[in-house]
Design a protein around this motif. Structure first.
Motif, short mmCIF file in Angstrom:
data_model
loop_
_atom_site.label_atom_id
_atom_site.label_comp_id
_atom_site.label_asym_id
_atom_site.label_seq_id
_atom_site.Cartn_x
_atom_site.Cartn_y
_atom_site.Cartn_z
N ILE A 168 133.80 83.63 28.89
CA ILE A 168 132.99 84.79 29.23
C ILE A 168 133.26 85.92 28.23
CG2 ILE A 168 132.60 86.60 30.95
CD1 ILE A 168 133.39 84.54 33.09
N ARG A 169 132.18 86.47 27.65
CA ARG A 169 132.34 87.65 26.80
C ARG A 169 132.20 88.88 27.71
NH1 ARG A 169 129.85 88.45 20.75
NH2 ARG A 169 129.88 86.16 20.86
N CYS A 170 133.30 89.56 27.92
CA CYS A 170 133.36 90.59 28.96
C CYS A 170 132.39 91.75 28.72
CB CYS A 170 134.79 91.12 29.08
SG CYS A 170 135.96 89.90 29.71
N VAL A 171 132.14 92.08 27.46
CA VAL A 171 131.27 93.22 27.18
C VAL A 171 129.83 92.95 27.59
CG1 VAL A 171 130.59 92.64 24.81
CG2 VAL A 171 130.94 95.03 25.45
N VAL A 178 143.18 85.49 27.47
CA VAL A 178 142.65 86.79 27.04
C VAL A 178 142.58 86.77 25.53
CG1 VAL A 178 143.02 89.29 26.98
CG2 VAL A 178 143.58 87.99 29.05
N SER A 179 141.38 86.96 24.99
CA SER A 179 141.20 86.96 23.54
C SER A 179 140.72 88.34 23.12
CB SER A 179 140.17 85.90 23.13
OG SER A 179 140.11 85.79 21.72
N THR A 180 141.45 88.99 22.24
CA THR A 180 141.14 90.36 21.88
C THR A 180 141.27 90.60 20.37
OG1 THR A 180 141.75 92.70 22.22
CG2 THR A 180 143.52 91.09 22.32
N VAL A 232 138.33 82.00 30.30
CA VAL A 232 138.60 82.58 28.99
C VAL A 232 137.83 83.89 28.90
CG1 VAL A 232 138.54 82.19 26.50
CG2 VAL A 232 138.82 80.24 28.06
N LEU A 233 138.54 85.00 28.87
CA LEU A 233 137.93 86.32 28.82
C LEU A 233 137.99 86.84 27.39
CD1 LEU A 233 139.30 87.95 32.11
CD2 LEU A 233 137.17 86.67 31.75
N VAL A 234 136.84 86.86 26.75
CA VAL A 234 136.74 87.35 25.37
C VAL A 234 136.51 88.85 25.42
CG1 VAL A 234 135.46 87.21 23.21
CG2 VAL A 234 135.86 85.14 24.57
N CYS A 235 137.40 89.59 24.81
CA CYS A 235 137.37 91.06 24.91
C CYS A 235 136.90 91.71 23.62
CB CYS A 235 138.74 91.57 25.33
SG CYS A 235 139.23 91.00 26.97
N SER A 236 135.96 91.06 22.95
CA SER A 236 135.31 91.62 21.77
C SER A 236 134.53 92.87 22.17
CB SER A 236 134.36 90.58 21.18
OG SER A 236 133.57 91.15 20.16
N LEU A 237 134.33 93.77 21.21
CA LEU A 237 133.45 94.92 21.43
C LEU A 237 131.99 94.56 21.16
CD1 LEU A 237 135.49 97.83 19.78
CD2 LEU A 237 135.60 96.98 22.13
N HIS A 276 145.93 98.30 18.49
CA HIS A 276 146.05 98.04 19.92
C HIS A 276 145.05 96.97 20.36
CE1 HIS A 276 148.63 101.57 20.60
NE2 HIS A 276 147.85 102.18 19.72
N PRO A 277 145.23 96.40 21.57
CA PRO A 277 144.17 95.56 22.13
C PRO A 277 142.89 96.38 22.26
CG PRO A 277 146.18 95.40 23.44
CD PRO A 277 146.38 96.53 22.49
N SER A 278 141.75 95.71 22.29
CA SER A 278 140.49 96.43 22.42
C SER A 278 140.42 97.19 23.74
CB SER A 278 139.31 95.45 22.33
OG SER A 278 139.22 94.69 23.52
N SER A 279 139.53 98.16 23.80
CA SER A 279 139.33 98.90 25.05
C SER A 279 138.82 97.99 26.15
CB SER A 279 138.34 100.05 24.81
OG SER A 279 137.10 99.56 24.32
N VAL A 280 138.09 96.95 25.78
CA VAL A 280 137.60 96.00 26.77
C VAL A 280 138.78 95.24 27.38
CG1 VAL A 280 136.14 93.98 27.15
CG2 VAL A 280 135.40 95.78 25.58
#
Length: 209
Positions: free
Chosen positions: A48-51, A84-86, A13-18, A92-96
């Motif tokens: 996983i929080r990608c940032v 993918v969680s954004t 699980v890729l969390v794409c929060s800023l 738009h989807p986040s830059s991450v």
């Protein structure tokens, strides 16, 4: 054919929060709700929080010194289901999220002996949150990228919540998850598990030379 009910599955699980950890994140929260549903179906999950990781820009599997994507990539390759969680930012989807998708683009050239890309036979679902409109567009953009990379998208394979336009209430501010959102989250997880088990039992035919 292997019984679908007994096939073990793993999800990444890729969390794409800023927002880096441990800051509260609506994208992380809805991802946790999806993860709970997946675990309830006996799927091993890692969130996983990608940032929190140094993911270098680029479209290669390894962008060199300091790039932490190669370690994350191995987890993605080992997973049967990708989430993918954004959040929505500027419609738009986040830059991450965009950076993650760009790094996944390298997997198109990661093929087996028949020329089949590595992600073919794997399943992807998406969760989206925001306090502005655009959830369907963000889901559509993300799904198109994931499908290009080789992922299979299940029926109703997304969940989302959006607050009132130009207001400040976030998903993690809610006292409880709306019933329809909870039901949609459960359906996305359930359909992803069903499809992943079906593909593990009998995947796509090999590419023809």
């Amino acid at each position: 054919m292997v019984s679908q009910l007994n096939v073990p599955l793993r999800a990444i699980v890729l969390v794409c929060s800023l927002k880096p950890s441990p800051a509260p994140s609506s994208s992380a929260l809805i991802a946790e709700h999806l993860t709970k549903e997946l675990r309830g179906a006996d799927v091993e999950c890692e969130l996983i929080r990608c940032v929190d990781h140094a993911i270098a820009p680029g479209v290669e599997t390894d962008m060199g010194r300091g790039d932490e994507w190669p370690g994350l990539r191995h987890k993605v390759l080992d997973a049967d289901i990708l989430v993918v969680s954004t959040p929505i930012w500027l419609g738009h989807p986040s830059s991450v999220a965009q950076r993650v998708l760009e790094r996944l683009d390298a997997e198109l050239s990661n093929t087996d002996d028949s020329g089949t890309p590595a992600m073919v036979g794997k399943v992807a679902i998406v969760s989206v949150v925001g306090n502005e409109d655009g959830a369907h567009k963000v889901i559509a953009d993300t799904f198109q990228a994931l499908n290009d990379i080789g992922y299979t998208i299940p029926a109703q394979g997304s969940t989302y919540w959006t607050g009132a336009a130009m207001q400040t209430t976030d998903y993690n501010d809610l006292d409880e998850v709306p019933e329809q959102v909870a039901a949609t989250t459960a359906a996305a997880a359930r359909n992803a598990v069903h499809l992943a088990r079906a593909l593990k039992a009998r995947t796509y035919p090999p590419y023809e030379p």
